[in-house]
Motif scaffolding. Structure first.
Motif, PDB file in Angstrom:
ATOM      1  N   LYS A 107      22.455   1.317  20.185  1.00 54.90           N
ATOM      2  CA  LYS A 107      21.780   0.504  21.036  1.00 54.90           C
ATOM      3  C   LYS A 107      20.924  -0.301  20.878  1.00 54.90           C
ATOM      4  O   LYS A 107      20.786  -1.681  20.990  1.00 54.90           O
ATOM      5  CB  LYS A 107      21.625   1.176  22.509  1.00 54.90           C
ATOM      6  CG  LYS A 107      21.290   0.459  23.644  1.00 54.90           C
ATOM      7  CD  LYS A 107      20.846   1.408  24.922  1.00 54.90           C
ATOM      8  CE  LYS A 107      20.257   0.717  26.203  1.00 54.90           C
ATOM      9  NZ  LYS A 107      20.047   1.828  27.326  1.00 54.90           N
ATOM     10  N   LYS A 108      19.938   0.188  19.968  1.00 56.31           N
ATOM     11  CA  LYS A 108      18.624  -0.680  19.792  1.00 56.31           C
ATOM     12  C   LYS A 108      19.126  -1.616  18.712  1.00 56.31           C
ATOM     13  O   LYS A 108      18.463  -2.779  18.529  1.00 56.31           O
ATOM     14  CB  LYS A 108      17.621   0.382  18.945  1.00 56.31           C
ATOM     15  CG  LYS A 108      16.938   1.173  19.969  1.00 56.31           C
ATOM     16  CD  LYS A 108      15.867   2.163  19.404  1.00 56.31           C
ATOM     17  CE  LYS A 108      15.180   2.965  20.550  1.00 56.31           C
ATOM     18  NZ  LYS A 108      14.077   3.863  19.965  1.00 56.31           N
ATOM     19  N   TYR A 109      19.780  -1.253  17.740  1.00 59.10           N
ATOM     20  CA  TYR A 109      20.175  -2.166  16.567  1.00 59.10           C
ATOM     21  C   TYR A 109      20.908  -3.668  17.434  1.00 59.10           C
ATOM     22  O   TYR A 109      20.691  -4.539  16.668  1.00 59.10           O
ATOM     23  CB  TYR A 109      21.224  -1.310  15.642  1.00 59.10           C
ATOM     24  CG  TYR A 109      20.537  -0.416  14.766  1.00 59.10           C
ATOM     25  CD1 TYR A 109      19.204  -0.186  14.734  1.00 59.10           C
ATOM     26  CD2 TYR A 109      21.547   0.132  14.101  1.00 59.10           C
ATOM     27  CE1 TYR A 109      18.406   0.688  13.710  1.00 59.10           C
ATOM     28  CE2 TYR A 109      20.704   1.260  13.045  1.00 59.10           C
ATOM     29  CZ  TYR A 109      19.360   1.313  13.096  1.00 59.10           C
ATOM     30  OH  TYR A 109      19.006   2.359  12.124  1.00 59.10           O
ATOM     31  N   THR A 110      22.002  -3.088  18.161  1.00 61.05           N
ATOM     32  CA  THR A 110      22.579  -4.311  18.988  1.00 61.05           C
ATOM     33  C   THR A 110      21.206  -4.955  19.630  1.00 61.05           C
ATOM     34  O   THR A 110      21.555  -6.335  19.515  1.00 61.05           O
ATOM     35  CB  THR A 110      23.690  -3.698  19.794  1.00 61.05           C
ATOM     36  OG1 THR A 110      24.435  -2.800  19.325  1.00 61.05           O
ATOM     37  CG2 THR A 110      24.550  -4.848  20.766  1.00 61.05           C
ATOM     38  N   GLU A 111      20.769  -4.414  20.444  1.00 67.91           N
ATOM     39  CA  GLU A 111      19.650  -5.260  21.248  1.00 67.91           C
ATOM     40  C   GLU A 111      19.036  -6.301  20.084  1.00 67.91           C
ATOM     41  O   GLU A 111      18.495  -7.322  20.221  1.00 67.91           O
ATOM     42  CB  GLU A 111      18.557  -4.414  21.962  1.00 67.91           C
ATOM     43  CG  GLU A 111      19.333  -3.867  23.188  1.00 67.91           C
ATOM     44  CD  GLU A 111      18.592  -2.783  23.801  1.00 67.91           C
ATOM     45  OE1 GLU A 111      17.443  -2.315  23.243  1.00 67.91           O
ATOM     46  OE2 GLU A 111      18.653  -2.320  25.062  1.00 67.91           O
ATOM     47  N   LYS A 112      18.623  -5.589  19.121  1.00 66.86           N
ATOM     48  CA  LYS A 112      17.486  -6.325  17.881  1.00 66.86           C
ATOM     49  C   LYS A 112      18.748  -7.498  17.370  1.00 66.86           C
ATOM     50  O   LYS A 112      17.832  -8.641  17.093  1.00 66.86           O
ATOM     51  CB  LYS A 112      17.209  -5.721  16.713  1.00 66.86           C
ATOM     52  CG  LYS A 112      16.050  -4.528  16.970  1.00 66.86           C
ATOM     53  CD  LYS A 112      14.869  -5.297  17.216  1.00 66.86           C
ATOM     54  CE  LYS A 112      13.681  -4.179  17.447  1.00 66.86           C
ATOM     55  NZ  LYS A 112      12.191  -5.014  17.636  1.00 66.86           N
ATOM     56  N   ALA A 113      20.036  -7.268  17.246  1.00 67.77           N
ATOM     57  CA  ALA A 113      20.663  -8.230  16.813  1.00 67.77           C
ATOM     58  C   ALA A 113      20.865  -9.535  17.779  1.00 67.77           C
ATOM     59  O   ALA A 113      20.647 -10.583  17.372  1.00 67.77           O
ATOM     60  CB  ALA A 113      22.157  -7.797  16.454  1.00 67.77           C
ATOM     61  N   ILE A 114      21.004  -9.057  18.929  1.00 66.33           N
ATOM     62  CA  ILE A 114      20.948 -10.173  20.102  1.00 66.33           C
ATOM     63  C   ILE A 114      19.728 -11.140  19.967  1.00 66.33           C
ATOM     64  O   ILE A 114      19.872 -12.264  20.219  1.00 66.33           O
ATOM     65  CB  ILE A 114      21.495  -9.710  21.529  1.00 66.33           C
ATOM     66  CG1 ILE A 114      22.785  -9.022  21.274  1.00 66.33           C
ATOM     67  CG2 ILE A 114      21.330 -10.480  22.433  1.00 66.33           C
ATOM     68  CD1 ILE A 114      23.186  -8.307  22.497  1.00 66.33           C
ATOM     69  N   ASN A 115      18.608 -10.356  19.928  1.00 68.61           N
ATOM     70  CA  ASN A 115      17.370 -10.932  20.124  1.00 68.61           C
ATOM     71  C   ASN A 115      17.300 -11.875  18.999  1.00 68.61           C
ATOM     72  O   ASN A 115      16.520 -12.948  19.183  1.00 68.61           O
ATOM     73  CB  ASN A 115      16.196  -9.964  20.018  1.00 68.61           C
ATOM     74  CG  ASN A 115      16.160  -9.406  21.352  1.00 68.61           C
ATOM     75  OD1 ASN A 115      16.460  -9.734  22.556  1.00 68.61           O
ATOM     76  ND2 ASN A 115      15.619  -8.025  21.276  1.00 68.61           N
TER      77      ASN A 115
END
Length: 237
Positions: A107-115
């Motif tokens: 979840k954190k990695y995905t949020e970082k990618a989107i940001n």
């Protein structure tokens, strides 16, 4: 680690020199990517792309080997495999989370990618997103973990990875970047217990096809037609 450096440099392990895994809890600390190796990140930096690596690096965990010293403007993730100690998240050069609750890694990695994509929507960028899962220990966030069926954690992890890919692609589509973005999905080795080789002999850590032949999915509508299947093997020289 040998195959991960090959992916970033285009060179066989015996040529780039990293032929075993840096492993902090086994005392293998002094090996990593050589300073003279040219990575994809460095090539993109020279072309004025914004570059970021998220997740697993495993090309050395001493500062001289950090991603920010080898072609990436920013880094967020665990510098090696998620089964090695200490499990800690590093952001650029600093440890920002220790201990790490791995249930939230995907979840954190995905949020970082989107940001990162949203921040750089007006400029060219190179994002190298390297999820920890489905490397063991397996873990999934509350939206994907199914406690009523505890024996299918691998399936939970794969569902969350599927969500992650979809979320990144949806972000690109919402920002009208998808048709102008080369998207590649692949693995650095064949499956371990829980995965499937599709009938090929061997698995991770073997040199049979099941260990080294992996899916390579690419989306770039300008060049590749939908559902086009390429039978020619791809490799790095």
């Amino acid at each position: 680690a040998p195959s991960r450096e090959t992916l970033l440099t285009g060179r066989f392990p015996l040529r780039h020199g990293l032929v075993k895994n840096p492993t902090p809890d086994a005392g293998i600390n002094d090996i990593g990517i050589a300073a003279e190796e040219v990575t994809l990140g460095e090539v993109f930096q020279q072309a004025n792309y914004e570059t970021m690596l998220i997740g697993k690096w495993h090309l050395g965990h001493k500062e001289e080997f950090f991603p920010v010293n080898h072609g990436f403007d920013d880094y967020y993730g665990i510098l090696y495999s998620n089964d090695m100690r200490p499990v800690q998240i590093v952001e650029n050069r600093d440890t920002v989370e220790y201990p790490v609750d791995q249930n939230f890694l995907t979840k954190k990695y995905t949020e970082k990618a989107i940001n990162f994509i949203e921040k750089n929507k007006e400029k060219p960028f190179f994002l190298h997103l390297c999820h920890a899962m489905p490397h063991k220990p397996l873990a999934a966030s509350e939206n994907f973990y199914t406690p009523e069926t505890p024996n299918d954690l691998y399936a939970d992890v794969m569902r969350e990875l599927d969500w992650s890919v979809g979320a990144v692609l949806q972000t690109l589509e919402d920002l009208e970047l998808l048709d102008n973005t080369i998207v590649i999905f692949m693995s650095d080795n064949g499956p371990w217990y829980g995965g499937s080789t599709g009938g090929l002999k061997g698995m991770k850590a073997t040199t049979w096809e099941g260990g080294i032949r992996v899916p390579f999915i690419i989306q770039y509508p300008k060049v590749f037609k939908e559902k086009l299947k390429i039978d020619i093997p791809c490799w790095s020289a």
